[in-house]
Design an enzyme around this catalytic site. Structure first.
Site, PDB file in Angstrom:
ATOM      1  N   LYS A  15       0.834  -1.202   0.000  1.00 51.84           N
ATOM      2  CA  LYS A  15       0.000   0.000   0.000  1.00 51.84           C
ATOM      3  C   LYS A  15       0.878   1.265   0.000  1.00 51.84           C
ATOM      4  CE  LYS A  15      -3.893  -2.265   2.402  1.00 51.84           C
ATOM      5  NZ  LYS A  15      -4.692  -2.312   3.646  1.00 51.84           N
ATOM      6  N   TYR A  55     -12.559  -3.809  -3.442  1.00 52.77           N
ATOM      7  CA  TYR A  55     -13.093  -4.227  -2.144  1.00 52.77           C
ATOM      8  C   TYR A  55     -14.522  -4.755  -2.228  1.00 52.77           C
ATOM      9  CZ  TYR A  55      -8.871  -2.983   0.353  1.00 52.77           C
ATOM     10  OH  TYR A  55      -7.572  -2.971   0.807  1.00 52.77           O
ATOM     11  N   ARG A 120      -0.897 -14.709   4.069  1.00 43.45           N
ATOM     12  CA  ARG A 120      -1.644 -14.080   5.187  1.00 43.45           C
ATOM     13  C   ARG A 120      -0.890 -14.263   6.508  1.00 43.45           C
ATOM     14  NH1 ARG A 120      -6.030 -10.494   4.307  1.00 43.45           N
ATOM     15  NH2 ARG A 120      -6.600 -10.869   6.454  1.00 43.45           N
ATOM     16  N   THR A 126      -5.056  -7.728  10.533  1.00 40.47           N
ATOM     17  CA  THR A 126      -5.430  -6.432   9.971  1.00 40.47           C
ATOM     18  C   THR A 126      -4.933  -5.254  10.825  1.00 40.47           C
ATOM     19  OG1 THR A 126      -7.410  -7.480   9.067  1.00 40.47           O
ATOM     20  CG2 THR A 126      -7.423  -5.074   9.203  1.00 40.47           C
ATOM     21  N   ARG A 137       3.016  -6.820   9.516  1.00 39.82           N
ATOM     22  CA  ARG A 137       2.213  -5.785  10.172  1.00 39.82           C
ATOM     23  C   ARG A 137       2.564  -5.638  11.654  1.00 39.82           C
ATOM     24  NH1 ARG A 137      -3.558  -7.494   7.399  1.00 39.82           N
ATOM     25  NH2 ARG A 137      -3.525  -6.074   5.604  1.00 39.82           N
ATOM     26  N   ASN A 157      -1.732  -0.285   7.277  1.00 38.84           N
ATOM     27  CA  ASN A 157      -1.122  -1.568   7.637  1.00 38.84           C
ATOM     28  C   ASN A 157      -0.237  -2.148   6.544  1.00 38.84           C
ATOM     29  OD1 ASN A 157      -3.138  -2.271   5.907  1.00 38.84           O
ATOM     30  ND2 ASN A 157      -4.378  -3.381   7.408  1.00 38.84           N
ATOM     31  N   HIS A 160      -1.975  -5.170   1.324  1.00 40.64           N
ATOM     32  CA  HIS A 160      -3.192  -5.940   1.097  1.00 40.64           C
ATOM     33  C   HIS A 160      -2.777  -7.349   0.697  1.00 40.64           C
ATOM     34  CE1 HIS A 160      -6.926  -7.524  -0.405  1.00 40.64           C
ATOM     35  NE2 HIS A 160      -6.230  -7.942  -1.448  1.00 40.64           N
ATOM     36  N   GLU A 171      -9.580 -11.248  -7.342  1.00 32.81           N
ATOM     37  CA  GLU A 171      -8.732 -10.050  -7.271  1.00 32.81           C
ATOM     38  C   GLU A 171      -7.628 -10.041  -8.325  1.00 32.81           C
ATOM     39  OE1 GLU A 171      -9.192  -9.158  -2.470  1.00 32.81           O
ATOM     40  OE2 GLU A 171      -7.315  -9.975  -3.220  1.00 32.81           O
TER      41      GLU A 171
HETATM   42  P1  GDP Z   1      -7.269  -7.216   5.517  1.00 28.16           P
HETATM   43  O1  GDP Z   1      -7.758  -8.323   4.653  1.00 28.16           O
HETATM   44  O2  GDP Z   1      -6.485  -7.705   6.708  1.00 28.16           O
HETATM   45  O3  GDP Z   1      -6.504  -6.136   4.773  1.00 28.16           O
HETATM   46  O4  GDP Z   1      -8.530  -6.497   6.156  1.00 28.16           O
HETATM   47  P2  GDP Z   1     -10.015  -6.250   5.582  1.00 28.16           P
HETATM   48  O5  GDP Z   1     -10.205  -6.877   4.247  1.00 28.16           O
HETATM   49  O6  GDP Z   1     -10.958  -6.628   6.652  1.00 28.16           O
HETATM   50  O7  GDP Z   1     -10.056  -4.651   5.444  1.00 28.16           O
HETATM   51  C1  GDP Z   1      -9.419  -3.991   4.365  1.00 28.16           C
HETATM   52  C2  GDP Z   1      -8.619  -2.806   4.852  1.00 28.16           C
HETATM   53  O8  GDP Z   1      -9.514  -1.800   5.366  1.00 28.16           O
HETATM   54  C3  GDP Z   1      -7.678  -3.082   6.018  1.00 28.16           C
HETATM   55  O9  GDP Z   1      -6.433  -3.622   5.600  1.00 28.16           O
HETATM   56  C4  GDP Z   1      -7.537  -1.721   6.646  1.00 28.16           C
HETATM   57  O10 GDP Z   1      -6.617  -0.899   5.920  1.00 28.16           O
HETATM   58  C5  GDP Z   1      -8.931  -1.115   6.466  1.00 28.16           C
HETATM   59  N1  GDP Z   1      -9.847  -1.335   7.606  1.00 28.16           N
HETATM   60  C6  GDP Z   1     -10.481  -2.500   7.904  1.00 28.16           C
HETATM   61  N2  GDP Z   1     -11.328  -2.366   8.949  1.00 28.16           N
HETATM   62  C7  GDP Z   1     -11.266  -1.072   9.327  1.00 28.16           C
HETATM   63  C8  GDP Z   1     -11.943  -0.313  10.371  1.00 28.16           C
HETATM   64  O11 GDP Z   1     -12.771  -0.808  11.125  1.00 28.16           O
HETATM   65  N3  GDP Z   1     -11.609   1.003  10.465  1.00 28.16           N
HETATM   66  C9  GDP Z   1     -10.717   1.594   9.627  1.00 28.16           C
HETATM   67  N4  GDP Z   1     -10.468   2.903   9.817  1.00 28.16           N
HETATM   68  N5  GDP Z   1     -10.061   0.922   8.648  1.00 28.16           N
HETATM   69  C10 GDP Z   1     -10.327  -0.403   8.491  1.00 28.16           C
HETATM   70 MG    MG Z   2      -9.185  -8.330   3.175  1.00 28.06          MG
END
Ligand code: GDP
Ligand code: MG
Length: 202
Positions: A15, A55, A120, A126, A137, A157, A160, A171
């Protein structure tokens, strides 16, 4: 078996914060040293549309992301910004569009045994605040749900990584044309995957 797990592919994106922190080499090294093979790589500044589409490729993602955030707040005894998972996710999507299109990213496809799960594991949870030491992370950043939501921005973080095989399959074509993914061999694949390992001198 229909498809050998050694052919599994997953999408990784460094990112904008990862590029800004000059962690590209460090991050690639961590995936590469497991034996996974890089089969596609590009640098670009994504548009907000590309990020929104990315997303929303999985219709169940919104509910899952909201539920994960809410349970993380509750586990720490903190109050979530909303108790409706979809409401939480809607504001995450708005923040993600800004964050992910704010500068150059590196998009990659990694291939090898259980690529989705292994990537992962190396990437970590996350929320960097609670990600395990030894994961990317957990080692290189410190952001939290609380800080990100307080400042109405996405959690920074660094990476992705596709969350499941089904997610990866949707994706990868979103980011790469078929011809941009290369089929080639590296010698260590024999050591990782050949059914008979026989290198004794004769
Ligand atoms: P990942 O698969 O671990 O990247 O997480 P997710 O697919 O659940 O979410 C996508 C991205 O959205 C995350 O990597 C974070 O950058 C962001 N994100 C997820 N949940 C939250 C939240 O509750 N609040 C905020 N501010 N950002 C979030
Ligand atoms: Mg995700």
């Amino acid at each position: 078996m229909a498809h050998h797990p050694k052919h599994e592919r997953t999408l990784v994106i460094i990112k904008p914060d990862g590029v800004q922190r000059t962690l590209i080499g460090e991050i690639i090294k961590r995936y590469e040293r497991t034996g996974l093979k890089l089969v596609g790589l590009k640098m670009l500044v994504p548009t907000e549309e590309m990020i929104e589409e990315h997303y929303l490729l999985d219709p169940s993602w919104k509910k899952k992301v909201g539920e994960k955030a809410i349970s993380s707040y509750l586990k720490k005894g903190e109050k979530p910004p909303s108790t409706d998972p979809v409401e939480v996710a809607d504001s995450v999507v708005v923040s993600l569009k800004k964050y992910m299109s704010s500068g150059p990213v590196i998009a990659m496809v990694w291939e090898g045994g259980h690529a989705v799960e292994v990537v992962r594991k190396i990437t970590g949870d996350t929320e960097p605040r609670s990600a395990t030491i030894g994961t990317i992370r957990g080692d290189f950043v410190l952001d939290s749900y609380q800080m990100a939501d307080t400042d109405t921005r996405a959690i920074r973080n660094l990476i992705h990584a596709s969350g499941s095989i089904a997610e990866a399959e949707k994706e990868i074509p979103h980011w790469f044309l078929k011809k941009e993914l290369l089929n080639y061999r590296v010698p260590h694949e024999a050591t990782l995957y050949e059914p008979v390992l026989d290198t004794a001198p004769r």
